[in-house]
Design a protein around this motif. Structure first.
Motif, PDB file in Angstrom:
ATOM      1  N   PRO A  53      -7.301  -1.161  16.841  1.00 42.14           N
ATOM      2  CA  PRO A  53      -6.071  -1.638  16.184  1.00 42.14           C
ATOM      3  C   PRO A  53      -6.393  -2.372  14.887  1.00 42.14           C
ATOM      4  CG  PRO A  53      -6.013  -2.116  18.529  1.00 42.14           C
ATOM      5  CD  PRO A  53      -7.398  -1.627  18.242  1.00 42.14           C
ATOM      6  N   ILE A  54      -5.550  -2.168  13.902  1.00 42.30           N
ATOM      7  CA  ILE A  54      -5.798  -2.712  12.573  1.00 42.30           C
ATOM      8  C   ILE A  54      -4.527  -3.354  12.046  1.00 42.30           C
ATOM      9  CG2 ILE A  54      -5.202  -0.564  11.387  1.00 42.30           C
ATOM     10  CD1 ILE A  54      -7.461  -1.151   9.409  1.00 42.30           C
ATOM     11  N   PRO A 100     -19.044  10.764  -1.461  1.00 50.19           N
ATOM     12  CA  PRO A 100     -17.572  10.768  -1.539  1.00 50.19           C
ATOM     13  C   PRO A 100     -16.907  11.355  -0.307  1.00 50.19           C
ATOM     14  CG  PRO A 100     -18.523  11.529  -3.608  1.00 50.19           C
ATOM     15  CD  PRO A 100     -19.634  11.464  -2.624  1.00 50.19           C
ATOM     16  N   GLY A 101     -17.570  12.315   0.357  1.00 51.84           N
ATOM     17  CA  GLY A 101     -16.994  12.860   1.581  1.00 51.84           C
ATOM     18  C   GLY A 101     -16.913  11.823   2.686  1.00 51.84           C
ATOM     19  N   VAL A 102     -17.960  11.004   2.828  1.00 54.25           N
ATOM     20  CA  VAL A 102     -17.934   9.942   3.844  1.00 54.25           C
ATOM     21  C   VAL A 102     -16.869   8.902   3.501  1.00 54.25           C
ATOM     22  CG1 VAL A 102     -19.291   8.125   4.930  1.00 54.25           C
ATOM     23  CG2 VAL A 102     -20.351  10.323   4.419  1.00 54.25           C
ATOM     24  N   ILE A 103     -16.744   8.569   2.212  1.00 50.55           N
ATOM     25  CA  ILE A 103     -15.719   7.600   1.803  1.00 50.55           C
ATOM     26  C   ILE A 103     -14.324   8.135   2.124  1.00 50.55           C
ATOM     27  CG2 ILE A 103     -14.704   6.430  -0.179  1.00 50.55           C
ATOM     28  CD1 ILE A 103     -17.453   6.296  -1.429  1.00 50.55           C
ATOM     29  N   CYS A 104     -14.098   9.408   1.861  1.00 51.04           N
ATOM     30  CA  CYS A 104     -12.790  10.006   2.173  1.00 51.04           C
ATOM     31  C   CYS A 104     -12.535  10.029   3.677  1.00 51.04           C
ATOM     32  CB  CYS A 104     -12.719  11.417   1.596  1.00 51.04           C
ATOM     33  SG  CYS A 104     -12.691  11.489  -0.202  1.00 51.04           S
ATOM     34  N   ALA A 105     -13.573  10.307   4.470  1.00 55.68           N
ATOM     35  CA  ALA A 105     -13.399  10.338   5.924  1.00 55.68           C
ATOM     36  C   ALA A 105     -13.048   8.953   6.466  1.00 55.68           C
ATOM     37  CB  ALA A 105     -14.673  10.864   6.586  1.00 55.68           C
ATOM     38  N   ILE A 106     -13.720   7.922   5.952  1.00 55.01           N
ATOM     39  CA  ILE A 106     -13.414   6.560   6.409  1.00 55.01           C
ATOM     40  C   ILE A 106     -12.006   6.154   5.973  1.00 55.01           C
ATOM     41  CG2 ILE A 106     -14.084   4.139   6.204  1.00 55.01           C
ATOM     42  CD1 ILE A 106     -16.959   5.048   5.888  1.00 55.01           C
ATOM     43  N   GLY A 107     -11.647   6.465   4.727  1.00 54.63           N
ATOM     44  CA  GLY A 107     -10.294   6.144   4.273  1.00 54.63           C
ATOM     45  C   GLY A 107      -9.224   6.886   5.056  1.00 54.63           C
ATOM     46  N   ASP A 108      -9.494   8.142   5.402  1.00 55.20           N
ATOM     47  CA  ASP A 108      -8.532   8.903   6.201  1.00 55.20           C
ATOM     48  C   ASP A 108      -8.370   8.298   7.592  1.00 55.20           C
ATOM     49  OD1 ASP A 108      -6.997  11.582   6.631  1.00 55.20           O
ATOM     50  OD2 ASP A 108      -8.412  11.476   8.307  1.00 55.20           O
ATOM     51  N   SER A 109      -9.490   7.876   8.187  1.00 56.57           N
ATOM     52  CA  SER A 109      -9.412   7.265   9.518  1.00 56.57           C
ATOM     53  C   SER A 109      -8.665   5.937   9.481  1.00 56.57           C
ATOM     54  CB  SER A 109     -10.824   7.067  10.071  1.00 56.57           C
ATOM     55  OG  SER A 109     -10.793   6.432  11.329  1.00 56.57           O
ATOM     56  N   ILE A 110      -8.832   5.178   8.405  1.00 55.59           N
ATOM     57  CA  ILE A 110      -8.139   3.883   8.301  1.00 55.59           C
ATOM     58  C   ILE A 110      -6.637   4.082   8.114  1.00 55.59           C
ATOM     59  CG2 ILE A 110      -7.893   1.829   6.850  1.00 55.59           C
ATOM     60  CD1 ILE A 110     -10.899   2.006   6.313  1.00 55.59           C
ATOM     61  N   MET A 111      -6.257   5.026   7.253  1.00 54.99           N
ATOM     62  CA  MET A 111      -4.838   5.210   6.960  1.00 54.99           C
ATOM     63  C   MET A 111      -4.092   5.916   8.089  1.00 54.99           C
ATOM     64  SD  MET A 111      -4.289   3.645   4.251  1.00 54.99           S
ATOM     65  CE  MET A 111      -2.579   4.120   4.179  1.00 54.99           C
ATOM     66  N   ARG A 112      -4.793   6.584   8.980  1.00 54.83           N
ATOM     67  CA  ARG A 112      -4.122   7.244  10.101  1.00 54.83           C
ATOM     68  C   ARG A 112      -3.855   6.296  11.271  1.00 54.83           C
ATOM     69  NH1 ARG A 112      -3.620  12.728   9.813  1.00 54.83           N
ATOM     70  NH2 ARG A 112      -4.792  13.760   8.154  1.00 54.83           N
ATOM     71  N   ARG A 113      -4.320   5.051  11.163  1.00 61.45           N
ATOM     72  CA  ARG A 113      -4.030   4.054  12.191  1.00 61.45           C
ATOM     73  C   ARG A 113      -2.785   3.276  11.793  1.00 61.45           C
ATOM     74  NH1 ARG A 113      -5.675   5.189  16.728  1.00 61.45           N
ATOM     75  NH2 ARG A 113      -5.262   3.015  17.297  1.00 61.45           N
ATOM     76  N   ARG A 114      -1.832   3.213  12.670  1.00 59.41           N
ATOM     77  CA  ARG A 114      -0.592   2.491  12.402  1.00 59.41           C
ATOM     78  C   ARG A 114      -0.842   0.994  12.532  1.00 59.41           C
ATOM     79  NH1 ARG A 114       4.875   4.046  12.703  1.00 59.41           N
ATOM     80  NH2 ARG A 114       6.301   2.306  13.098  1.00 59.41           N
ATOM     81  N   ALA A 115      -0.496   0.240  11.475  1.00 62.22           N
ATOM     82  CA  ALA A 115      -0.719  -1.207  11.485  1.00 62.22           C
ATOM     83  C   ALA A 115       0.101  -1.855  12.593  1.00 62.22           C
ATOM     84  CB  ALA A 115      -0.357  -1.805  10.130  1.00 62.22           C
ATOM     85  N   ILE A 116      -0.498  -2.858  13.230  1.00 61.72           N
ATOM     86  CA  ILE A 116       0.152  -3.479  14.384  1.00 61.72           C
ATOM     87  C   ILE A 116       1.177  -4.530  13.975  1.00 61.72           C
ATOM     88  CG2 ILE A 116      -1.805  -3.035  15.890  1.00 61.72           C
ATOM     89  CD1 ILE A 116      -2.735  -5.888  15.424  1.00 61.72           C
ATOM     90  N   ASP A 117       1.088  -5.055  12.730  1.00 58.55           N
ATOM     91  CA  ASP A 117       2.024  -6.107  12.326  1.00 58.55           C
ATOM     92  C   ASP A 117       3.114  -5.567  11.402  1.00 58.55           C
ATOM     93  OD1 ASP A 117       0.220  -5.543  10.396  1.00 58.55           O
ATOM     94  OD2 ASP A 117      -0.336  -7.615   9.939  1.00 58.55           O
ATOM     95  N   PRO A 129       3.588  -2.107   9.592  1.00 63.70           N
ATOM     96  CA  PRO A 129       3.120  -0.761   9.234  1.00 63.70           C
ATOM     97  C   PRO A 129       3.775  -0.270   7.945  1.00 63.70           C
ATOM     98  CG  PRO A 129       4.668  -0.645  11.053  1.00 63.70           C
ATOM     99  CD  PRO A 129       4.411  -2.100  10.808  1.00 63.70           C
ATOM    100  N   SER A 130       2.973   0.326   7.093  1.00 61.71           N
ATOM    101  CA  SER A 130       3.490   0.861   5.838  1.00 61.71           C
ATOM    102  C   SER A 130       4.045   2.262   6.052  1.00 61.71           C
ATOM    103  CB  SER A 130       2.377   0.891   4.785  1.00 61.71           C
ATOM    104  OG  SER A 130       1.324   1.732   5.206  1.00 61.71           O
ATOM    105  N   GLU A 131       4.720   2.775   5.020  1.00 63.24           N
ATOM    106  CA  GLU A 131       5.301   4.111   5.123  1.00 63.24           C
ATOM    107  C   GLU A 131       4.224   5.185   5.193  1.00 63.24           C
ATOM    108  OE1 GLU A 131       6.244   1.786   3.171  1.00 63.24           O
ATOM    109  OE2 GLU A 131       8.351   1.400   3.614  1.00 63.24           O
ATOM    110  N   VAL A 132       3.092   4.921   4.524  1.00 62.94           N
ATOM    111  CA  VAL A 132       2.030   5.938   4.494  1.00 62.94           C
ATOM    112  C   VAL A 132       1.409   6.109   5.871  1.00 62.94           C
ATOM    113  CG1 VAL A 132      -0.157   6.578   3.432  1.00 62.94           C
ATOM    114  CG2 VAL A 132       1.581   5.426   2.077  1.00 62.94           C
ATOM    115  N   CYS A 133       0.989   4.994   6.482  1.00 58.56           N
ATOM    116  CA  CYS A 133       0.354   5.105   7.798  1.00 58.56           C
ATOM    117  C   CYS A 133       1.357   5.552   8.859  1.00 58.56           C
ATOM    118  CB  CYS A 133      -0.290   3.778   8.185  1.00 58.56           C
ATOM    119  SG  CYS A 133       0.867   2.427   8.469  1.00 58.56           S
ATOM    120  N   SER A 134       2.623   5.217   8.691  1.00 59.71           N
ATOM    121  CA  SER A 134       3.629   5.676   9.655  1.00 59.71           C
ATOM    122  C   SER A 134       3.844   7.178   9.544  1.00 59.71           C
ATOM    123  CB  SER A 134       4.949   4.941   9.415  1.00 59.71           C
ATOM    124  OG  SER A 134       4.782   3.543   9.555  1.00 59.71           O
TER     125      SER A 134
END
Length: 335
Positions: A268-269, A309-326, A328-333
């Motif tokens: 959770p993030i 850059p591929g690893v950076i994109c993979a980490i960013g994709d994993s972070i943005m695909r988690r819905r914020a617990i407090d 949540p933004s429109e992007v992650c939702s």
């Protein structure tokens, strides 16, 4: 009627005076814009000898200090006669401007050992990314006292994203039968090409055998045709032992076991941490892009420019695909 402001005169005199005034004004305007040629002053002739007899010793320079012009023509000094044939109407002082004085910044020590050896939790990954961002900023800002700073930035980020920070695990995607059939299209085409190639090779082998059978007499066998049946058996290798098919089951089982475990990037993030990590990844990607253009290109470096850059994109994709617990933004939702 007479012109305004003119009284006590006959109309003819008034009109003549008015016409003369207009004519003089027009003539004055035309004279102001006409082309006039102005003769420049004559050139200074330095070929004659100077007259130093009239120079007073008390009021002027000594006679020994005055250089006659004839001596200048015999052995001219470029520093004295470089401007003698040109007219210097106005000379602007040439004062060099070195600019504002800027003091060099104080050196801030850089400790590369702040980057951990390996990250096992997400908190360790966040700390490593923060330290890497700060170290890259220090390396970039202190180029006056650090040599090869771009190469050091590139090496730091390469080590960070290939040895320290783990890559997010792949997600199992449930596909329909139609999607699976479409996904294996490339594999089917490769098998089809391989089958066509084997068919063409078998036809060539049959033609070659038929051609050899026509040339040799009946019942005659060439020496090279007498082969050991052990070697011709497809299930037996050259050394006479049975061929062993590679067993990938153990590797597939280990891979499935690793994929079944929870990924550290799936925790959770919060919205704050999500934004901070995305900004940090963007700054690291900018540092790496600037360093990549400053390093001499090679095949191995091209692979690094694709991998990091591929690893950076993979980490960013994993972070943005988690819905914020407090919050949540429109992007992650949406993702």
């Amino acid at each position: 009627t007479s012109p305004e402001g003119v009284t006590g005169a006959s109309p003819i005199d008034v009109w003549l005076e008015h016409t003369q005034k207009l004519t003089s004004d027009v003539l004055e305007s035309l004279s102001a814009i006409e082309d006039k040629e102005v003769d420049l002053p004559s050139k200074l002739d330095l070929s004659q000898t100077s007259q130093t007899d009239d120079v007073d010793a008390d009021s002027g320079p000594n006679q020994a200090d005055v250089i006659p012009f004839s001596n200048l023509n015999d052995n001219p000094d470029p520093a004295l006669v470089q401007f003698r044939d040109s007219l210097a109407w106005e000379v602007n002082p040439n004062t060099p401007d070195p600019g504002q004085k800027v003091d060099l910044q104080k050196y801030v020590p850089i400790d590369m050992l702040q980057i951990p050896k390996c990250c096992l939790t997400r908190n360790d990954c966040v700390i490593a990314l923060r330290h890497a961002n700060r170290l890259c900023d220090l390396l970039d800002d202190q180029d006056h006292c650090i040599k090869n700073n771009k190469m050091m930035i590139a090496s730091l980020l390469e080590h960070l994203f290939t040895h320290v920070v783990p890559v997010p695990k792949p997600r199992n995607v449930c596909l329909k039968d139609s999607d699976l059939h479409r996904a294996k299209r490339r594999q089917r085409r490769a098998l089809q090409k391989e089958a066509e190639k084997d068919k063409i090779e078998s036809e060539r082998e049959l033609k070659r055998e038929a051609k050899n059978n026509k040339k040799k007499p009946d019942g005659f066998i060439f020496e090279d045709e007498e082969k050991d049946p052990v070697y011709t058996d497809p299930n037996i290798d050259f050394f006479g032992s049975e061929k062993l098919e590679p067993d990938f089951q153990s590797g597939l089982a280990f891979e499935a076991e690793l994929n079944a475990e929870n990924c550290l990037w799936d925790q959770p993030i919060t919205y704050e941490l999500q934004v901070e990590l995305m900004i940090c990844l963007r700054r690291l990607s900018e540092h790496f892009a600037a360093a990549a253009f400053s390093v001499q290109q090679s095949r191995s470096w091209d692979a690094v420019c694709i991998l990091v850059p591929g690893v950076i994109c993979a980490i960013g994709d994993s972070i943005m695909r988690r819905r914020a617990i407090d919050v949540p933004s429109e992007v992650c939702s949406h993702l």
